[in-house]
Design a protein around this motif. Structure first.
Motif, PDB file in Angstrom:
ATOM      1  N   ASN A 317       0.834  -1.203   0.000  1.00  0.00           N
ATOM      2  CA  ASN A 317       0.000   0.000   0.000  1.00  0.00           C
ATOM      3  C   ASN A 317       0.864   1.247   0.000  1.00  0.00           C
ATOM      4  O   ASN A 317       2.072   1.180   0.268  1.00  0.00           O
ATOM      5  CB  ASN A 317      -0.918   0.033   1.228  1.00  0.00           C
ATOM      6  CG  ASN A 317      -2.168  -0.815   1.054  1.00  0.00           C
ATOM      7  OD1 ASN A 317      -2.346  -1.482   0.034  1.00  0.00           O
ATOM      8  ND2 ASN A 317      -3.039  -0.801   2.054  1.00  0.00           N
ATOM      9  N   ALA A 318       0.232   2.382  -0.281  1.00  0.00           N
ATOM     10  CA  ALA A 318       0.879   3.688  -0.160  1.00  0.00           C
ATOM     11  C   ALA A 318       0.047   4.532   0.797  1.00  0.00           C
ATOM     12  O   ALA A 318      -1.193   4.485   0.760  1.00  0.00           O
ATOM     13  CB  ALA A 318       0.980   4.368  -1.519  1.00  0.00           C
ATOM     14  N   TRP A 319       0.727   5.299   1.655  1.00  0.00           N
ATOM     15  CA  TRP A 319       0.014   6.141   2.610  1.00  0.00           C
ATOM     16  C   TRP A 319      -0.414   7.434   1.940  1.00  0.00           C
ATOM     17  O   TRP A 319       0.380   8.107   1.274  1.00  0.00           O
ATOM     18  CB  TRP A 319       0.867   6.446   3.830  1.00  0.00           C
ATOM     19  CG  TRP A 319       0.158   7.294   4.829  1.00  0.00           C
ATOM     20  CD1 TRP A 319       0.418   8.599   5.149  1.00  0.00           C
ATOM     21  CD2 TRP A 319      -0.975   6.908   5.611  1.00  0.00           C
ATOM     22  NE1 TRP A 319      -0.481   9.045   6.092  1.00  0.00           N
ATOM     23  CE2 TRP A 319      -1.345   8.021   6.399  1.00  0.00           C
ATOM     24  CE3 TRP A 319      -1.711   5.727   5.728  1.00  0.00           C
ATOM     25  CZ2 TRP A 319      -2.420   7.992   7.281  1.00  0.00           C
ATOM     26  CZ3 TRP A 319      -2.773   5.698   6.613  1.00  0.00           C
ATOM     27  CH2 TRP A 319      -3.110   6.827   7.382  1.00  0.00           C
ATOM     28  N   GLY A 324      -4.276   4.104   3.843  1.00  0.00           N
ATOM     29  CA  GLY A 324      -3.496   3.218   2.991  1.00  0.00           C
ATOM     30  C   GLY A 324      -4.284   2.808   1.763  1.00  0.00           C
ATOM     31  O   GLY A 324      -5.424   2.338   1.871  1.00  0.00           O
ATOM     32  N   VAL A 325      -3.707   3.019   0.583  1.00  0.00           N
ATOM     33  CA  VAL A 325      -4.372   2.634  -0.672  1.00  0.00           C
ATOM     34  C   VAL A 325      -3.473   1.651  -1.410  1.00  0.00           C
ATOM     35  O   VAL A 325      -2.247   1.733  -1.347  1.00  0.00           O
ATOM     36  CB  VAL A 325      -4.666   3.862  -1.551  1.00  0.00           C
ATOM     37  CG1 VAL A 325      -5.602   4.822  -0.837  1.00  0.00           C
ATOM     38  CG2 VAL A 325      -3.377   4.576  -1.952  1.00  0.00           C
ATOM     39  N   PRO A 326      -4.065   0.686  -2.121  1.00  0.00           N
ATOM     40  CA  PRO A 326      -3.276  -0.347  -2.801  1.00  0.00           C
ATOM     41  C   PRO A 326      -2.306   0.219  -3.828  1.00  0.00           C
ATOM     42  O   PRO A 326      -2.618   1.183  -4.540  1.00  0.00           O
ATOM     43  CB  PRO A 326      -4.348  -1.209  -3.472  1.00  0.00           C
ATOM     44  CG  PRO A 326      -5.589  -0.985  -2.663  1.00  0.00           C
ATOM     45  CD  PRO A 326      -5.519   0.454  -2.241  1.00  0.00           C
ATOM     46  N   VAL A 327      -1.125  -0.376  -3.899  1.00  0.00           N
ATOM     47  CA  VAL A 327      -0.144  -0.040  -4.932  1.00  0.00           C
ATOM     48  C   VAL A 327      -0.406  -0.931  -6.135  1.00  0.00           C
ATOM     49  O   VAL A 327      -0.362  -2.165  -6.010  1.00  0.00           O
ATOM     50  CB  VAL A 327       1.290  -0.255  -4.418  1.00  0.00           C
ATOM     51  CG1 VAL A 327       2.298  -0.093  -5.547  1.00  0.00           C
ATOM     52  CG2 VAL A 327       1.600   0.717  -3.282  1.00  0.00           C
ATOM     53  N   PRO A 328      -0.713  -0.364  -7.295  1.00  0.00           N
ATOM     54  CA  PRO A 328      -1.005  -1.187  -8.471  1.00  0.00           C
ATOM     55  C   PRO A 328       0.143  -2.140  -8.799  1.00  0.00           C
ATOM     56  O   PRO A 328       1.304  -1.737  -8.825  1.00  0.00           O
ATOM     57  CB  PRO A 328      -1.196  -0.149  -9.584  1.00  0.00           C
ATOM     58  CG  PRO A 328      -1.590   1.106  -8.880  1.00  0.00           C
ATOM     59  CD  PRO A 328      -0.834   1.078  -7.581  1.00  0.00           C
ATOM     60  N   GLY A 329      -0.187  -3.390  -9.030  1.00  0.00           N
ATOM     61  CA  GLY A 329       0.818  -4.360  -9.427  1.00  0.00           C
ATOM     62  C   GLY A 329       1.689  -4.881  -8.307  1.00  0.00           C
ATOM     63  O   GLY A 329       2.667  -5.587  -8.557  1.00  0.00           O
ATOM     64  N   SER A 330       1.361  -4.562  -7.046  1.00  0.00           N
ATOM     65  CA  SER A 330       2.184  -5.050  -5.936  1.00  0.00           C
ATOM     66  C   SER A 330       2.154  -6.577  -5.880  1.00  0.00           C
ATOM     67  O   SER A 330       1.078  -7.184  -5.956  1.00  0.00           O
ATOM     68  CB  SER A 330       1.680  -4.490  -4.607  1.00  0.00           C
ATOM     69  OG  SER A 330       2.329  -5.138  -3.512  1.00  0.00           O
ATOM     70  N   PRO A 331       3.321  -7.213  -5.727  1.00  0.00           N
ATOM     71  CA  PRO A 331       3.344  -8.677  -5.612  1.00  0.00           C
ATOM     72  C   PRO A 331       2.748  -9.179  -4.306  1.00  0.00           C
ATOM     73  O   PRO A 331       2.582 -10.386  -4.118  1.00  0.00           O
ATOM     74  CB  PRO A 331       4.833  -9.006  -5.703  1.00  0.00           C
ATOM     75  CG  PRO A 331       5.528  -7.773  -5.236  1.00  0.00           C
ATOM     76  CD  PRO A 331       4.675  -6.637  -5.706  1.00  0.00           C
TER      77      PRO A 331
END
Length: 357
Positions: A317-319, A324-331
Motif C-alpha cells: 500500500n501507499a500512505w 493506505g491505498v493499494p499499490v497497483p501491481g504489488s506482488p
C-alpha cells in the motif's frame, strides 16, 4: 559459521515454515544464506578497531548513557546529578563481541510495508503498550564510519499483533479498521553520529512470527514539502527482535495480555534464527526507564550497511490523505491467498546485492 548457516538453512527450507499467515519464508532464507556466503561480506564487528580508534564507540556509549538518564529524569525516576557512567574502556573492549548488526538482505519487507510514510520521531499515534524510545545507529561497513545522510524507516504491529495502513486476512480480524491510521510507522533522518531516533512500542506477536520490528534504510532520497521522501536507493531491509525472557515479561502486561493469537517464540521463528547467523545480532539492547516495563523502555541497536547496495522491496500500500491505498501491481496484493509472493519462488539471481571490498 558458514557451514552451520548452510545446515540451518537446509533444515529451515525443509520445514516450509510461514512468515505470516499463509506466507512462506523460503525465498528469504535463500537470500539470507547467499548474503552470509558472500566473500566480501563485512559486519560491524569487522569495523570494531576503526570505530574504537576513532572514538565513535566511546562517544556513542556516553551519549546513550546520557539519553537513558535524561529519560529517567524526565519520568521522575532519577535526579539530574545522579548519572552513573560505565568505564568506557570496558565498553570498547566488549564492542563487537555480539555484533548487534543486521546486513542486507537480512530479511523480507513482509506483506505489510506501506510506502509514503511521514518523517516523524514519535510514531505512537494513540497506540499503547511498552513505550520504547529507540535509537538506531547506521554504520557504513565499507568505510567503518557512521552514515549521516540516510533515512531510517521503521514499522511494526501494535501490541495485539495488528499492522496499520493495510487490510489482509490474518492481520487482526481482517477488517478495514486499521487502514485509516499510520500508527507505528514513520521515518527519521540519521544525525551526525548516524543515529535515528523513534518512540514506538514493543510489537505484539501474531500467528507464525515472533515479535519483530521492520526497518528499511534509504539513501539519497529527496525530502518533499508534505514531510515524506521520494527517490533514492535502499541498501537494507531488516528486522529487529526482543530477547525472549524479556519478551515474556512484556507479554504479561496490558494490552499484550489480551492478544489471543498463537505465540511463536524466537527459537521457533525461522527468520530470527537466520538473522542470528554469521555473527549478526538483530536483538535490541533494552533498558528499563523505571522499575517496571510500564514505566517505559530505552532501546538501541547498530545496523551495518553497504550504502552502495541496492535492494528492491515491494510495498503493498501507499500512505495518502485517505489512508493506505493499494499499490497497483504489488506482488503482495491478495496476501495471503493469491499474491505473487504468497508461495515459494526462488530468487532469479544468486546475488541481488552489490558489494565492494
Amino acid at each position: 559459521m558458514v557451514q552451520l548457516s548452510q545446515a540451518l538453512a537446509a533444515v529451515l527450507l525443509a520445514t516450509g515454515v510461514v512468515a505470516h499467515p499463509g506466507g512462506n519464508v523460503n525465498k528469504e532464507i535463500l537470500r539470507r544464506q547467499a548474503h552470509l556466503d558472500h566473500p566480501n561480506r563485512r559486519s560491524i564487528q569487522s569495523c570494531k578497531r576503526d570505530l574504537v580508534e576513532s572514538g565513535w564507540v566511546r562517544e556513542q556509549h556516553q551519549r546513550r548513557e546520557a539519553r537513558l538518564h535524561e529519560l529517567r529524569v524526565a519520568a521522575g525516576f532519577a535526579k539530574e546529578h545522579e548519572l552513573v557512567r560505565r568505564d568506557p574502556a570496558e565498553v570498547e573492549a566488549d564492542y563487537g563481541v555480539e555484533a548487534a548488526c543486521t546486513l542486507d538482505p537480512e530479511s523480507t519487507e513482509g506483506p505489510y510495508w506501506v510506502t509514503g510514510e511521514l518523517i516523524r520521531s514519535d510514531v505512537l499515534t494513540g497506540q499503547t503498550g511498552a513505550i520504547t524510545h529507540l535509537d538506531i545507529n547506521v554504520i557504513d561497513t565499507t568505510g567503518c564510519k557512521p552514515v549521516t545522510d540516510a533515512y531510517v524507516e521503521l514499522w511494526g504491529s501494535n501490541a495485539t499483533g495488528v499492522y496499520t495502513g493495510v487490510q489482509a486476512k490474518g492481520n487482526g480480524d481482517g477488517s478495514a479498521t486499521a487502514v485509516a491510521t499510520n500508527a507505528l510507522r514513520g521515518l527519521q533522518p540519521t544525525g551526525q553520529n548516524g543515529t535515528a531516533t523513534f518512540t514506538t512500542v514493543i510489537p505484539g506477536h501474531y500467528v507464525g512470527r515472533t515479535n519483530h520490528l521492520h526497518t528499511i534504510i534509504h539513501h539519497g532520497a529527496k525530502l518533499l514539502a508534505n514531510n515524506t521522501i521520494q527517490g533514492g536507493t535502499i541498501s537494507h531491509v531488516g528486522q529487529f527482535y526482543v530477547e525472549q525472557n524479556f519478551l515474556g515479561q512484556v507479554e504479561k502486561t496490558t494490552p499484550y495480555n489480551t492478544n489471543k493469537q498463537a505465540i511463536t517464540t524466537n527459537a521457533a521463528d525461522m527468520l530470527f534464527n537466520m538473522g542470528k547467523q554469521g555473527g549478526d545480532d538483530p536483538v535490541l539492547k533494552i533498558s528499563l526507564i523505571g522499575s517496571k516495563i510500564e514505566d517505559g523502555l530505552y532501546a538501541t541497536i547498530d545496523v551495518g550497511v553497504n550504502p552502495k547496495a541496492r535492494q528492491n522491496p515491494q510495498p503493498v500500500n501507499a500512505w495518502t490523505a485517505n489512508g493506505g491505498v493499494p499499490v497497483p501491481g504489488s506482488p503482495w496484493t491478495g496476501y495471503p491467498d493469491s499474491c505473487k509472493y504468497c508461495g515459494f519462488k526462488p530468487p532469479k539471481e544468486k546475488k541481488d546485492v552489490l558489494f565492494e571490498a
